[in-house]
Design a protein around this motif. Structure first.
Motif, short mmCIF file in Angstrom:
data_model
loop_
_atom_site.label_atom_id
_atom_site.label_comp_id
_atom_site.label_asym_id
_atom_site.label_seq_id
_atom_site.Cartn_x
_atom_site.Cartn_y
_atom_site.Cartn_z
N THR A 23 0.84 -1.19 0.00
CA THR A 23 0.00 0.00 0.00
C THR A 23 0.88 1.25 0.00
OG1 THR A 23 -0.09 0.02 2.42
CG2 THR A 23 -1.80 -1.24 1.26
N GLY A 24 0.25 2.39 -0.25
CA GLY A 24 1.02 3.63 -0.32
C GLY A 24 1.72 3.95 0.98
N LYS A 25 1.05 3.71 2.11
CA LYS A 25 1.64 4.01 3.42
C LYS A 25 2.85 3.11 3.68
CE LYS A 25 0.54 4.29 8.35
NZ LYS A 25 -0.52 4.14 9.38
N MET A 26 2.69 1.81 3.44
CA MET A 26 3.79 0.88 3.67
C MET A 26 4.94 1.13 2.70
SD MET A 26 5.04 -1.44 5.50
CE MET A 26 3.59 -1.77 6.51
N ARG A 27 4.60 1.52 1.48
CA ARG A 27 5.65 1.84 0.51
C ARG A 27 6.49 3.01 0.99
NH1 ARG A 27 3.43 2.86 -5.39
NH2 ARG A 27 2.82 0.69 -5.06
N GLY A 28 5.85 4.01 1.57
CA GLY A 28 6.58 5.15 2.11
C GLY A 28 7.47 4.76 3.28
N ILE A 29 6.97 3.86 4.14
CA ILE A 29 7.77 3.41 5.28
C ILE A 29 9.01 2.66 4.81
CG2 ILE A 29 7.78 1.86 7.28
CD1 ILE A 29 4.82 2.55 7.68
N VAL A 30 8.82 1.75 3.85
CA VAL A 30 9.96 0.99 3.34
C VAL A 30 10.97 1.91 2.67
CG1 VAL A 30 10.67 -0.82 1.73
CG2 VAL A 30 8.58 -1.10 3.06
N THR A 31 10.49 2.87 1.90
CA THR A 31 11.39 3.83 1.26
C THR A 31 12.20 4.61 2.30
OG1 THR A 31 9.84 4.08 -0.59
CG2 THR A 31 11.53 5.78 -0.33
N MET A 32 11.53 5.00 3.38
CA MET A 32 12.23 5.73 4.43
C MET A 32 13.29 4.85 5.10
SD MET A 32 10.68 7.37 7.94
CE MET A 32 10.40 5.71 8.58
N LEU A 33 12.96 3.57 5.32
CA LEU A 33 13.92 2.65 5.94
C LEU A 33 15.13 2.42 5.03
CD1 LEU A 33 11.49 -0.01 7.48
CD2 LEU A 33 12.78 1.77 8.69
N ILE A 34 14.89 2.41 3.73
CA ILE A 34 15.99 2.20 2.79
C ILE A 34 16.91 3.41 2.74
CG2 ILE A 34 16.55 1.90 0.34
CD1 ILE A 34 14.01 0.23 0.10
N LEU A 35 16.32 4.60 2.80
CA LEU A 35 17.10 5.83 2.67
C LEU A 35 17.68 6.31 4.00
CD1 LEU A 35 14.86 7.85 0.19
CD2 LEU A 35 16.91 6.51 -0.33
N ALA A 36 17.12 5.86 5.10
CA ALA A 36 17.56 6.34 6.41
C ALA A 36 19.06 6.13 6.67
CB ALA A 36 16.74 5.68 7.52
N PRO A 37 19.64 4.96 6.33
CA PRO A 37 21.08 4.79 6.57
C PRO A 37 21.96 5.80 5.84
CG PRO A 37 20.04 2.67 6.17
CD PRO A 37 19.03 3.72 5.85
N HIS A 38 21.45 6.36 4.73
CA HIS A 38 22.25 7.32 3.97
C HIS A 38 22.29 8.69 4.63
CE1 HIS A 38 22.99 4.82 0.34
NE2 HIS A 38 21.91 4.21 0.78
N LEU A 39 21.52 8.86 5.71
CA LEU A 39 21.62 10.09 6.49
C LEU A 39 22.85 10.08 7.38
CD1 LEU A 39 17.86 10.48 7.52
CD2 LEU A 39 19.06 11.58 5.61
N ILE A 40 23.46 8.89 7.50
CA ILE A 40 24.68 8.74 8.31
C ILE A 40 25.87 8.68 7.36
CG2 ILE A 40 25.83 7.30 10.03
CD1 ILE A 40 23.10 6.18 10.77
N SER A 41 26.97 9.24 7.79
CA SER A 41 28.19 9.24 6.97
C SER A 41 28.61 7.82 6.62
CB SER A 41 29.32 9.95 7.72
OG SER A 41 30.55 9.77 7.06
N VAL A 42 29.10 7.65 5.41
CA VAL A 42 29.57 6.33 4.97
C VAL A 42 30.74 5.86 5.82
CG1 VAL A 42 31.13 7.30 3.24
CG2 VAL A 42 30.26 4.98 2.94
N VAL A 43 31.52 6.78 6.35
CA VAL A 43 32.64 6.40 7.21
C VAL A 43 32.13 5.75 8.48
CG1 VAL A 43 34.62 7.26 8.51
CG2 VAL A 43 34.08 8.24 6.27
N ILE A 44 31.09 6.34 9.08
CA ILE A 44 30.52 5.77 10.31
C ILE A 44 29.90 4.41 10.04
CG2 ILE A 44 28.79 6.12 12.11
CD1 ILE A 44 29.20 9.11 11.80
#
Length: 280
Positions: free
Chosen positions: A88-109
């Motif tokens: 569903t649209g809501k779950m799709r947004g949650i999964v997208t956020m989970l996929i992109l969330a790690p990229h908010l942290i530096s690749v070095v960390i």
């Protein structure tokens, strides 16, 4: 003011920035790669690469690690993209956020996090030893496996989002029609879903391969001195030995190899059986 002049004025700032910070420096580095220590024209920086088996092996290792990364991100990312397309649209947004969330942290960390997890005293080795599956810690770091794991973590989001975008565009009625005609789920996947999402797969694999070929931080941290790749070697030639011409030549050899392999790959896929998919 006509339309062409308006477009020119709107794009002029971006083109000036692109010319100043990308194209001109690239041209200067290209000219530098054809110079010797006396700034005279020479081809020795390129002939050295061909004659020295060490550099050829480094290039082959870079390509090999990149291909393994593409395969890992494709196998792990495709099921996630399939789930996103059916969610569903809501779950799709949650999964997208989970996929992109790690990229908010530096690749070095993130890479240092993998060092903690995959180290000899990391929780993976400790868990396997407690379960009695291994007697000695596995070597999961400072080898090609460790680099592939780090690159997969860094670039899997590109694969998932590229494939998911193609899957979103597929009409669900096509799968229903194939099912009504007697096709099994597996046959429907290979004859309907897979060919139609092929542009997304091509985009994802091309992005991941190109980024993996040029990756520097992850191979340097998770490969150490055991796994040398072309970006690391080029950096060492420029910053450690101050051999700018050879470093520039290695950088352009890497760029040329990447462009050549990507071009051959896309041309091979976009012909014959699946040509109509890309023409539509």
């Amino acid at each position: 003011m006509n339309k062409r002049l308006s477009i020119t004025l709107l794009t002029a700032p971006a083109m000036i920035v692109l010319l100043g910070v990308f194209i001109l420096p690239m041209l200067l580095m290209l000219m530098l790669s054809f110079q010797d220590e006396n700034q005279a024209f020479t081809l020795q920086n390129y002939t050295l690469f061909v004659q020295d088996a060490f550099y050829v092996e480094i290039l082959w290792r870079t390509i090999r690690v990149s291909l393994w990364t593409v395969l890992a991100t494709l196998l792990l990312g495709f099921p996630v993209a399939m789930y996103m397309a059916q969610a569903t649209g809501k779950m799709r947004g949650i999964v997208t956020m989970l996929i992109l969330a790690p990229h908010l942290i530096s690749v070095v960390i993130r890479n240092f996090g993998w060092v903690v997890v995959l180290g000899e005293k990391g929780w993976i080795n400790e868990m396997l030893m407690k379960l009695g599956l291994i007697e000695q810690p596995l070597r999961l770091l400072y080898n090609e496996l460790g680099v592939v794991i780090g690159l997969t973590d860094s670039f899997i989001a590109y694969m998932v989002l590229a494939i998911a975008t193609s899957l979103y565009a597929i009409d669900p009625s096509l799968s229903k029609a194939a099912s009504i005609l007697g096709a099994s789920r597996i046959r429907t996947f290979f004859t309907v879903t897979l060919p139609l999402c092929l542009p997304g797969i091509i985009a994802g694999t091309t992005l991941v391969f190109s980024l993996s070929m040029s990756a520097f931080v992850t191979p340097a941290l998770m490969g150490g001195t055991s796994v040398k790749v072309m970006p690391v070697i080029a950096y060492e030639q420029v910053m450690a030995t101050l051999n700018w011409p050879l470093g520039a030549a290695l950088a352009f050899l890497l760029l040329g190899s990447t462009i050549l392999l990507v071009t051959l790959y896309t041309k091979l896929i976009e012909t014959k059986r699946y040509k109509e998919v890309f023409a539509s």
